[in-house]
Design a protein around this motif. Structure first.
Motif, PDB file in Angstrom:
ATOM      1  N   VAL A 379       9.057  -1.099   2.290  1.00  0.00           N
ATOM      2  CA  VAL A 379       8.600  -0.176   3.159  1.00  0.00           C
ATOM      3  C   VAL A 379       8.109   1.157   2.666  1.00  0.00           C
ATOM      4  O   VAL A 379       8.557   1.616   1.605  1.00  0.00           O
ATOM      5  N   LEU A 380       6.953   1.579   2.709  1.00  0.00           N
ATOM      6  CA  LEU A 380       6.246   3.053   2.197  1.00  0.00           C
ATOM      7  C   LEU A 380       6.635   4.053   3.211  1.00  0.00           C
ATOM      8  O   LEU A 380       6.261   3.704   4.367  1.00  0.00           O
ATOM      9  N   LEU A 381       7.245   5.267   2.666  1.00  0.00           N
ATOM     10  CA  LEU A 381       7.489   6.427   3.363  1.00  0.00           C
ATOM     11  C   LEU A 381       6.622   7.609   2.770  1.00  0.00           C
ATOM     12  O   LEU A 381       6.711   7.739   1.760  1.00  0.00           O
ATOM     13  N   PHE A 382       5.557   7.886   3.337  1.00  0.00           N
ATOM     14  CA  PHE A 382       4.614   8.795   2.541  1.00  0.00           C
ATOM     15  C   PHE A 382       4.152   9.995   3.485  1.00  0.00           C
ATOM     16  O   PHE A 382       4.174   9.919   4.692  1.00  0.00           O
ATOM     17  N   ASN A 383       4.002  10.993   2.741  1.00  0.00           N
ATOM     18  CA  ASN A 383       3.242  12.312   3.396  1.00  0.00           C
ATOM     19  C   ASN A 383       2.538  12.933   2.416  1.00  0.00           C
ATOM     20  O   ASN A 383       2.765  12.827   0.912  1.00  0.00           O
ATOM     21  N   ALA A 384       1.222  13.646   2.684  1.00  0.00           N
ATOM     22  CA  ALA A 384       0.794  14.413   1.517  1.00  0.00           C
ATOM     23  C   ALA A 384       0.033  15.724   2.104  1.00  0.00           C
ATOM     24  O   ALA A 384      -0.276  15.555   3.475  1.00  0.00           O
ATOM     25  N   THR A 385       0.113  16.817   1.463  1.00  0.00           N
ATOM     26  CA  THR A 385      -0.169  18.080   2.358  1.00  0.00           C
ATOM     27  C   THR A 385      -1.341  18.802   1.265  1.00  0.00           C
ATOM     28  O   THR A 385      -1.780  18.095   0.169  1.00  0.00           O
ATOM     29  N   GLY A 386      -1.921  19.939   1.811  1.00  0.00           N
ATOM     30  CA  GLY A 386      -2.830  20.634   1.010  1.00  0.00           C
ATOM     31  C   GLY A 386      -4.263  19.771   0.722  1.00  0.00           C
ATOM     32  O   GLY A 386      -4.486  19.173   1.831  1.00  0.00           O
ATOM     33  N   ASP A 387      -4.983  20.219  -0.289  1.00  0.00           N
ATOM     34  CA  ASP A 387      -6.436  19.472  -0.386  1.00  0.00           C
ATOM     35  C   ASP A 387      -6.414  18.394  -1.412  1.00  0.00           C
ATOM     36  O   ASP A 387      -7.252  18.061  -1.876  1.00  0.00           O
ATOM     37  N   ARG A 388      -5.122  17.561  -1.248  1.00  0.00           N
ATOM     38  CA  ARG A 388      -5.133  16.432  -2.001  1.00  0.00           C
ATOM     39  C   ARG A 388      -5.922  15.350  -1.382  1.00  0.00           C
ATOM     40  O   ARG A 388      -6.038  15.116  -0.153  1.00  0.00           O
ATOM     41  N   ASP A 389      -6.408  14.303  -2.120  1.00  0.00           N
ATOM     42  CA  ASP A 389      -7.103  13.156  -1.879  1.00  0.00           C
ATOM     43  C   ASP A 389      -6.122  12.192  -1.553  1.00  0.00           C
ATOM     44  O   ASP A 389      -5.735  11.420  -2.328  1.00  0.00           O
ATOM     45  N   THR A 390      -5.834  12.139  -0.126  1.00  0.00           N
ATOM     46  CA  THR A 390      -4.945  11.165   0.352  1.00  0.00           C
ATOM     47  C   THR A 390      -5.541   9.675   0.219  1.00  0.00           C
ATOM     48  O   THR A 390      -4.676   8.725  -0.286  1.00  0.00           O
ATOM     49  N   ALA A 391      -6.701   9.560   0.404  1.00  0.00           N
ATOM     50  CA  ALA A 391      -7.186   8.078   0.375  1.00  0.00           C
ATOM     51  C   ALA A 391      -6.983   7.623  -0.956  1.00  0.00           C
ATOM     52  O   ALA A 391      -6.684   6.555  -1.176  1.00  0.00           O
ATOM     53  N   ALA A 392      -7.355   8.333  -2.022  1.00  0.00           N
ATOM     54  CA  ALA A 392      -7.316   7.939  -3.392  1.00  0.00           C
ATOM     55  C   ALA A 392      -5.712   7.619  -3.884  1.00  0.00           C
ATOM     56  O   ALA A 392      -5.346   6.676  -4.523  1.00  0.00           O
ATOM     57  N   LEU A 393      -4.656   8.432  -3.203  1.00  0.00           N
ATOM     58  CA  LEU A 393      -3.304   8.305  -3.572  1.00  0.00           C
ATOM     59  C   LEU A 393      -2.909   7.032  -2.697  1.00  0.00           C
ATOM     60  O   LEU A 393      -2.160   6.181  -3.531  1.00  0.00           O
ATOM     61  N   LEU A 394      -3.149   6.708  -1.640  1.00  0.00           N
ATOM     62  CA  LEU A 394      -2.912   5.622  -0.792  1.00  0.00           C
ATOM     63  C   LEU A 394      -3.343   4.404  -1.383  1.00  0.00           C
ATOM     64  O   LEU A 394      -2.707   3.247  -1.480  1.00  0.00           O
ATOM     65  N   LYS A 395      -4.593   4.508  -1.890  1.00  0.00           N
ATOM     66  CA  LYS A 395      -5.172   3.343  -2.255  1.00  0.00           C
ATOM     67  C   LYS A 395      -4.384   2.697  -3.808  1.00  0.00           C
ATOM     68  O   LYS A 395      -4.311   1.534  -4.129  1.00  0.00           O
ATOM     69  N   LEU A 396      -3.916   3.704  -4.482  1.00  0.00           N
ATOM     70  CA  LEU A 396      -3.160   3.335  -5.687  1.00  0.00           C
ATOM     71  C   LEU A 396      -1.684   2.620  -5.251  1.00  0.00           C
ATOM     72  O   LEU A 396      -1.440   2.010  -6.064  1.00  0.00           O
ATOM     73  N   LEU A 397      -1.188   2.770  -4.070  1.00  0.00           N
ATOM     74  CA  LEU A 397      -0.180   2.409  -3.650  1.00  0.00           C
ATOM     75  C   LEU A 397      -0.007   0.733  -3.151  1.00  0.00           C
ATOM     76  O   LEU A 397       0.986   0.315  -3.215  1.00  0.00           O
ATOM     77  N   LEU A 398      -1.495   0.384  -2.906  1.00  0.00           N
ATOM     78  CA  LEU A 398      -1.584  -0.712  -2.390  1.00  0.00           C
ATOM     79  C   LEU A 398      -1.099  -2.096  -3.113  1.00  0.00           C
ATOM     80  O   LEU A 398      -0.313  -2.998  -2.665  1.00  0.00           O
ATOM     81  N   PRO A 399      -1.009  -2.042  -4.610  1.00  0.00           N
ATOM     82  CA  PRO A 399      -0.280  -2.958  -5.252  1.00  0.00           C
ATOM     83  C   PRO A 399       0.956  -3.529  -5.110  1.00  0.00           C
ATOM     84  O   PRO A 399       1.665  -4.197  -5.489  1.00  0.00           O
ATOM     85  N   CYS A 400       1.818  -2.412  -4.329  1.00  0.00           N
ATOM     86  CA  CYS A 400       3.129  -2.567  -4.402  1.00  0.00           C
ATOM     87  C   CYS A 400       3.611  -3.461  -3.229  1.00  0.00           C
ATOM     88  O   CYS A 400       4.719  -3.754  -3.025  1.00  0.00           O
ATOM     89  N   GLN A 401       2.550  -3.885  -2.339  1.00  0.00           N
ATOM     90  CA  GLN A 401       2.646  -4.894  -1.404  1.00  0.00           C
ATOM     91  C   GLN A 401       3.893  -4.655  -0.191  1.00  0.00           C
ATOM     92  O   GLN A 401       4.700  -5.097  -0.062  1.00  0.00           O
ATOM     93  N   PHE A 402       3.515  -3.470   0.318  1.00  0.00           N
ATOM     94  CA  PHE A 402       4.463  -3.012   1.345  1.00  0.00           C
ATOM     95  C   PHE A 402       4.256  -3.793   2.791  1.00  0.00           C
ATOM     96  O   PHE A 402       3.157  -4.075   3.163  1.00  0.00           O
TER      97      PHE A 402
END
Length: 562
Positions: A379-402
């Motif tokens: 299970v991934l539990l995620f949040n991001a705030t501010g001006d961060r590029d959430t799509a870029a961060l989430l894409k990096l997490l895909l290989p974890c196979q949640f």
């Protein structure tokens, strides 16, 4: 065997080499006849959180960033201190994008192993605001926090100027308060972590640190620091001071050149090495301490001709090794096993730190024993705030196979009335939930691209229509307004507590069981609950925000709130 490097102090540093200077106490001021309760101090502190009028002030100052430092000096003087007083704190000043807090924590613990009384100022806090101001590695007590809070607050109240901002904002206030604490409690040294950037950060009123450090650089806070590594490097290098040695870690070539140029501007030496150890060793050497690590008999470095020199390596002392072993920094690559559920907690929130987090999680999960029946749920539990590029961060997490992705705001509970340490007046629940829904939609799109399936996406949702009362417990669960769920294994909850309840399914003693069966109308929640209840192993990665990590730790380890 650890390696670290060090450079001798710069040409203007001679006056600081004569032993450890004890700081003098600041002058007295009016304080309440009876110390106000700690919670009252926190509530009053929270009124200093950034609001609309302060944001307007920041926008005005942004055109002249030096005005921010001048304003900070004015607040400091109104509190009863001068910038010259900070010279007595023997400061290690550290900036960077990734790992600066960890570097500070390691350096502080190493120096404490030499019998020194240490101060440590960092941000943000995970559970309690007292974590930001530490003495000998421990958050200051509630009594000390109340004492110094009211001392500083009352002095600033007494010297209000109606023509200007009468009180410093939250972070500025805590920075000033930390300086008062370290001076009056007579620490031998203070490790000070920069808030954002460096050049115009409010901690940069420090004139004469003993040594400076820059941890790994990355893209973050782009609206303030710039959108390239070179611009960010310029901001970070702004903490360099004439004659004060500065150290950094391996950086991309162009940002490293910027740091070198900033060092030249300020007549600073810079080197590339194991940052925490070299900062500690440089401090010890400049303070005349012996036995701080023996030189290693190594061949000359092949990188000796680089623009930023690599200094000679040294063998860490026994005290240094002990300090590194005993250093503790919560919320970073932290593993919390709770029966069948193992929580992997890391406050990564930039692309480089999330990449490192993914490597750590995959390796850590690989090293764990596999369930005999193979029933493992991720299970991934995620949040991001501010001006961060959430799509870029989430894409990096895909290989974890949640198997499931869970999104929630950084609120521990829907109501934070009883938890003033984690109150945030800068964001509303509605805005936070809107961001979570956007993150969920991004995740669904990424999963669609990954598996090549035509997943149906719901139309834009109104947050107000998504909060429905739980008929059993009165809790709130986020569900689509059209009663048709997103066709992906993802959920959005209105707070961390509800997210943990669903993930743990009553199998973790410190997390209450979710509502009775059938109470949740969301199909993903219902089907996922069955799998989570029956799984032999549940591995949960919590990442994306240090504030999210703090809320999770508060609920999983109630002792942290004491």
């Amino acid at each position: 065997m650890a390696e670290a490097t060090v450079l001798p102090p710069g040409p203007d540093a001679g006056a600081e080499l004569r032993g450890v200077a004890r700081a003098a106490a600041v002058p007295p001021s009016r304080v309440p006849d009876r110390p106000a309760p700690f919670q009252d101090a926190i509530r009053t502190l929270n009124t200093l959180q950034t609001n609309a009028s302060y944001l307007e002030q920041v926008k005005r100052e942004r055109g002249d960033p030096r005005a921010q430092l001048e304003a900070m000096k004015g607040f400091l003087e109104r509190s009863g201190l001068k910038v010259e007083d900070l010279d007595r704190l023997n400061i290690i000043h550290v900036t960077g994008t990734k790992g600066k807090g960890s570097v500070c924590a390691f350096a502080e613990r190493v120096l404490r192993s030499y019998g020194l009384k240490t101060g440590f100022y960092s941000s943000p806090h995970l559970v309690q605001v007292r974590e930001r101001i530490r003495i000998n590695g421990q958050p200051i007590s509630k009594e000390l926090f109340s004492k110094y809070f009211w001392l500083v607050y009352n002095r600033l109240e007494e010297t209000k100027d109606p023509a200007r901002a009468s009180m410093p904002a939250y972070f500025r206030f805590l920075t000033i308060m930390a300086f008062h604490v370290f001076l009056q409690e007579k620490v031998d040294l203070a490790v000070v972590e920069v808030g954002i950037g460096g050049a115009y950060d409010c901690t940069n009123i420090i004139r004469k640190p003993v040594v400076c450090g820059v941890s790994s650089l990355g893209i973050d806070h782009t609206s303030i620091l710039g959108d390239t590594l070179e611009k960010i490097a310029w901001q970070k290098g702004g903490i360099f001071k004439p004659g004060v040695p500065a150290f950094t870690v391996a950086q991309p070539e162009r940002p490293l050149e910027v740091l070198r140029d900033r060092a030249r501007e300020r007549a600073v030496s810079a080197s590339n090495a194991a940052l925490a150890l070299q900062l500690a060793r440089a401090w010890l050497q400049r303070r005349g301490r012996e036995g701080v690590g023996e030189p290693k008999d190594l061949p000359p470095s092949a990188e000796a001709g680089r623009p930023v020199p690599l200094a000679p390596a040294f063998r860490p002392s026994v005290a240094m090794v002990q300090g590194l072993r005993e250093a503790e920094w919560l919320g970073r690559t932290q593993v919390l096993p709770h029966g069948p559920v193992t929580w992997y907690i890391d406050g990564a929130h930039t692309t480089s730190s999330v990449q490192a987090c993914v490597r750590w999680f995959r390796q850590a999960a690989l090293n764990e024993d596999k369930p005999q029946d193979g029933s493992e749920v991720r299970v991934l539990l995620f949040n991001a705030t501010g001006d961060r590029d959430t799509a870029a961060l989430l894409k990096l997490l895909l290989p974890c196979q949640f198997d499931y992705a869970v999104f929630c705001p950084n609120f521990a509970e829907v109501s934070v009335v009883g938890n003033v340490d984690q109150q945030n007046f800068n964001v509303t629940l509605e805005n936070a939930l809107t961001r979570c829904l956007e993150n969920q939609k991004t995740w669904t799109q990424l999963m669609e691209e990954k598996v090549g399936q035509d997943l149906w996406l719901s139309a834009p949702l109104e947050v107000g229509s998504l909060l429905k009362p739980d008929p059993v417990r009165g809790a709130l669960l986020l569900v689509p307004s059209a009663e048709r769920p997103l066709n992906s294994n993802s959920l959005v909850f209105p707070c961390i507590s509800h997210a943990l309840q669903w993930i743990a399914q009553g199998r973790v003693p410190c997390v209450p069981a979710p509502a009775a069966k059938g109470a949740h109308p969301h199909p993903v929640a219902s089907s996922g609950a069955v799998l989570l209840q029956e799984a032999a192993v549940i591995r949960v990665l919590v990442t994306g925000s240090l504030h999210l990590v703090g809320g999770v730790l508060k609920l999983l380890d109630p002792a942290l709130s004491q």
